[in-house]
Design a protein around this motif. Structure first.
Motif, PDB file in Angstrom:
ATOM      1  N   LEU A  11      20.171  49.572  30.565  1.00 45.01           N
ATOM      2  CA  LEU A  11      21.515  49.291  30.086  1.00 45.01           C
ATOM      3  C   LEU A  11      21.849  50.163  28.887  1.00 45.01           C
ATOM      4  O   LEU A  11      20.973  50.507  28.093  1.00 45.01           O
ATOM      5  CB  LEU A  11      21.619  47.819  29.661  1.00 45.01           C
ATOM      6  CG  LEU A  11      21.394  46.772  30.737  1.00 45.01           C
ATOM      7  CD1 LEU A  11      21.383  45.381  30.130  1.00 45.01           C
ATOM      8  CD2 LEU A  11      22.484  46.856  31.787  1.00 45.01           C
ATOM      9  N   SER A  15      26.838  47.887  27.011  1.00 45.76           N
ATOM     10  CA  SER A  15      26.637  46.855  28.031  1.00 45.76           C
ATOM     11  C   SER A  15      25.651  45.792  27.546  1.00 45.76           C
ATOM     12  O   SER A  15      25.791  44.621  27.872  1.00 45.76           O
ATOM     13  CB  SER A  15      26.176  47.471  29.347  1.00 45.76           C
ATOM     14  OG  SER A  15      24.954  48.165  29.170  1.00 45.76           O
ATOM     15  N   THR A  16      24.665  46.161  26.734  1.00 46.51           N
ATOM     16  CA  THR A  16      23.734  45.177  26.166  1.00 46.51           C
ATOM     17  C   THR A  16      24.457  44.254  25.199  1.00 46.51           C
ATOM     18  O   THR A  16      24.248  43.036  25.225  1.00 46.51           O
ATOM     19  CB  THR A  16      22.582  45.899  25.435  1.00 46.51           C
ATOM     20  OG1 THR A  16      21.942  46.797  26.344  1.00 46.51           O
ATOM     21  CG2 THR A  16      21.578  44.907  24.911  1.00 46.51           C
TER      22      THR A  16
END
Length: 125
Positions: A11, A15-16
């Motif tokens: 990721l 996105s994390t």
């Protein structure tokens, strides 16, 4: 081409962060809503205990409310007031209806509303 595809796993930072934010939001929802349902189970248990009380249908409305209020105090139920409880008594028939709602603030101006309606009937009409 195959070397660049093998390095593109996992990721990204954005996105994390979004995934952690989503997990935090749903955790907050669970932590705010679960106690409402736990308190409601105490209301249901109080009503069940009231229904099992010996000769409850022969008592007056005030005596029924006092017995229910004692159970609420014992179980630390604070969301139900006397205005939320409707007691109907006709001869040897007793109906206790509890209709209440709980509003819990989540974040800022975002709130959740939970409505409950529980009824017990004892005796013959």
């Amino acid at each position: 081409m195959t070397a660049s595809l093998q390095r593109q796993t996992g990721l990204t930072l954005i996105s994390t962060i979004l995934l952690l934010g989503l997990i935090a939001f749903f955790t907050l929802l669970i932590l705010k809503i679960a106690p409402i349902y736990i308190d409601h189970s105490k209301v249901v248990n109080s009503l069940a205990g009231l229904k099992q009380t010996v000769d409850i249908q022969t008592k007056s409305k005030n005596e029924v409310w006092d017995a229910l209020d004692k159970r609420f105090n014992l179980n630390y139920v604070y969301n139900v007031t006397k205005d939320d409880v409707k007691i109907t008594k006709q001869g040897n028939y007793l109906k206790v209806e509890i209709d209440y709602e709980v509003v819990e603030k989540i974040v800022g101006n975002l709130s959740v509303l939970v409505e409950f309606n529980e009824v017990i009937e004892v005796g013959v009409e």
